[in-house]
Design an enzyme around this catalytic site. Structure first.
Site, PDB file in Angstrom:
ATOM      1  N   TYR A 114     -60.825  29.320 -22.112  1.00 37.46           N
ATOM      2  CA  TYR A 114     -61.747  28.593 -21.229  1.00 37.46           C
ATOM      3  C   TYR A 114     -61.887  29.310 -19.889  1.00 37.46           C
ATOM      4  O   TYR A 114     -62.970  29.343 -19.297  1.00 37.46           O
ATOM      5  CB  TYR A 114     -61.251  27.157 -21.017  1.00 37.46           C
ATOM      6  CG  TYR A 114     -62.142  26.335 -20.124  1.00 37.46           C
ATOM      7  CD1 TYR A 114     -63.379  25.863 -20.587  1.00 37.46           C
ATOM      8  CD2 TYR A 114     -61.776  26.026 -18.817  1.00 37.46           C
ATOM      9  CE1 TYR A 114     -64.210  25.117 -19.767  1.00 37.46           C
ATOM     10  CE2 TYR A 114     -62.603  25.274 -17.995  1.00 37.46           C
ATOM     11  CZ  TYR A 114     -63.816  24.820 -18.468  1.00 37.46           C
ATOM     12  OH  TYR A 114     -64.640  24.087 -17.652  1.00 37.46           O
TER      13      TYR A 114
ATOM     14  N   GLY B  86     -57.623  13.582 -19.147  1.00 41.77           N
ATOM     15  CA  GLY B  86     -57.201  14.367 -17.985  1.00 41.77           C
ATOM     16  C   GLY B  86     -56.795  13.468 -16.830  1.00 41.77           C
ATOM     17  O   GLY B  86     -55.793  13.701 -16.153  1.00 41.77           O
TER      18      GLY B  86
ATOM     19  N   GLY C 167     -64.005  13.246 -22.327  1.00 39.60           N
ATOM     20  CA  GLY C 167     -64.814  12.045 -22.208  1.00 39.60           C
ATOM     21  C   GLY C 167     -64.045  10.762 -22.471  1.00 39.60           C
ATOM     22  O   GLY C 167     -64.622   9.674 -22.465  1.00 39.60           O
TER      23      GLY C 167
ATOM     24  N   TYR D  49     -61.611  16.232  -9.267  1.00 42.05           N
ATOM     25  CA  TYR D  49     -60.475  16.194  -8.354  1.00 42.05           C
ATOM     26  C   TYR D  49     -60.842  15.496  -7.051  1.00 42.05           C
ATOM     27  O   TYR D  49     -60.054  14.709  -6.505  1.00 42.05           O
ATOM     28  CB  TYR D  49     -59.961  17.603  -8.071  1.00 42.05           C
ATOM     29  CG  TYR D  49     -59.408  18.312  -9.292  1.00 42.05           C
ATOM     30  CD1 TYR D  49     -58.674  17.615 -10.253  1.00 42.05           C
ATOM     31  CD2 TYR D  49     -59.613  19.667  -9.494  1.00 42.05           C
ATOM     32  CE1 TYR D  49     -58.162  18.249 -11.377  1.00 42.05           C
ATOM     33  CE2 TYR D  49     -59.097  20.319 -10.614  1.00 42.05           C
ATOM     34  CZ  TYR D  49     -58.376  19.600 -11.557  1.00 42.05           C
ATOM     35  OH  TYR D  49     -57.869  20.240 -12.653  1.00 42.05           O
TER      36      TYR D  49
END
Lengths: 167, 167
Positions: free
Chosen positions: B26, B98, B94, B132
């Site tokens: 990624y 996280g 989704g 964040y």
């Protein structure tokens, strides 16, 4: 003229605190350094130290310090040496003391099998930046550091994240 | 639909390595992740771990991880929680995984008396940055990260700094 560098012991805590305060003044945040002797004793000089300190003496006078700990690279699968603070008192600059502290840290990094040494510098501190680059260090220009403090941590800890949000 | 989060054990090392590789892909550096199972076992699951891992399962399938360790604030006199890697597999995004990993980290930070949580993000990763900031985190815009690696560390370690140089 002589320079000596050695690992700090608990007896050096008052001197370490003095360097931390002097560095906070240099970084223009004199009131931000609130650590106490008890804090440093508890966290740095017990069975599982959270940090380590090298002290530099010039002609047997306390002249500077390096405050460091170890982080970890998931890509390399190796620890890294993270230099939190490097400071030489203004009256002792020009003798290569900061450089020799970094030399000692590089030796420690090698002995511990570290793949990296890393630290941060204020972007206006041009003399420090030039010094670091002269040693072969390079900036991680793509990376931005984010921080969450006190209230933010408390709010986050109390959150029950909705399972419908992003990420 | 169920999310569970737990600390990793040595038995989870293959899964941790898989997440590390996926994250390297990624971040557009697929060949940079060279850590081995032996590295992670030695450094993370002995008597003095250099890092800790939380694993997230979604419907009992491995969905993501948080890889962290502790650093130290000389100004606060407290440890900080440093988040090295946070990753959710694309097919499980989704669902708030996280975010829930960060919630668990905030609880750990509180339990350990940390004054800060900190991490880095690639400056092109806008979705992560917005995420964040929505949690109250802020960028340390004044600070630049410097790194010294392999050959640079070796050269520095061999240097006998001249006592006439700057700093």
């Amino acid at each position: 003229m002589s320079l000596s560098i050695r690992p700090a012991t608990a007896a050096d805590i008052p001197q370490i605190l003095e360097f931390i305060h002097q560095l906070a003044i240099y970084e223009k945040e004199p009131d931000a350094a609130v650590a106490t002797a008890e804090d440093l004793l508890r966290d740095g000089f017990g069975a599982h130290p959270l940090f380590y300190v090298l002290l530099a003496n010039w002609n047997e006078q306390p002249a500077g310090f390096a405050f460091y700990f170890f982080n970890y690279s998931t890509w390399l699968g190796k620890p890294g040496l993270y230099l939190e603070d490097l400071f030489v008192m203004p009256e002792y600059r020009g003798h290569g003391i900061g450089k020799q502290l970094l030399v000692e840290l590089a030796k420690i990094a090698q002995a511990k099998g570290c793949g990296r040494m890393q630290w941060q510098v204020l972007d206006w501190n041009t003399p420090a930046i030039e010094f670091y680059e002269s040693l072969g260090a390079f900036p991680l220009t793509e990376w931005e550091t984010y921080r969450l403090v006190g209230e933010g941590i408390a709010s986050l800890a109390q959150l029950n994240a909705s399972h419908q949000t992003e990420m």
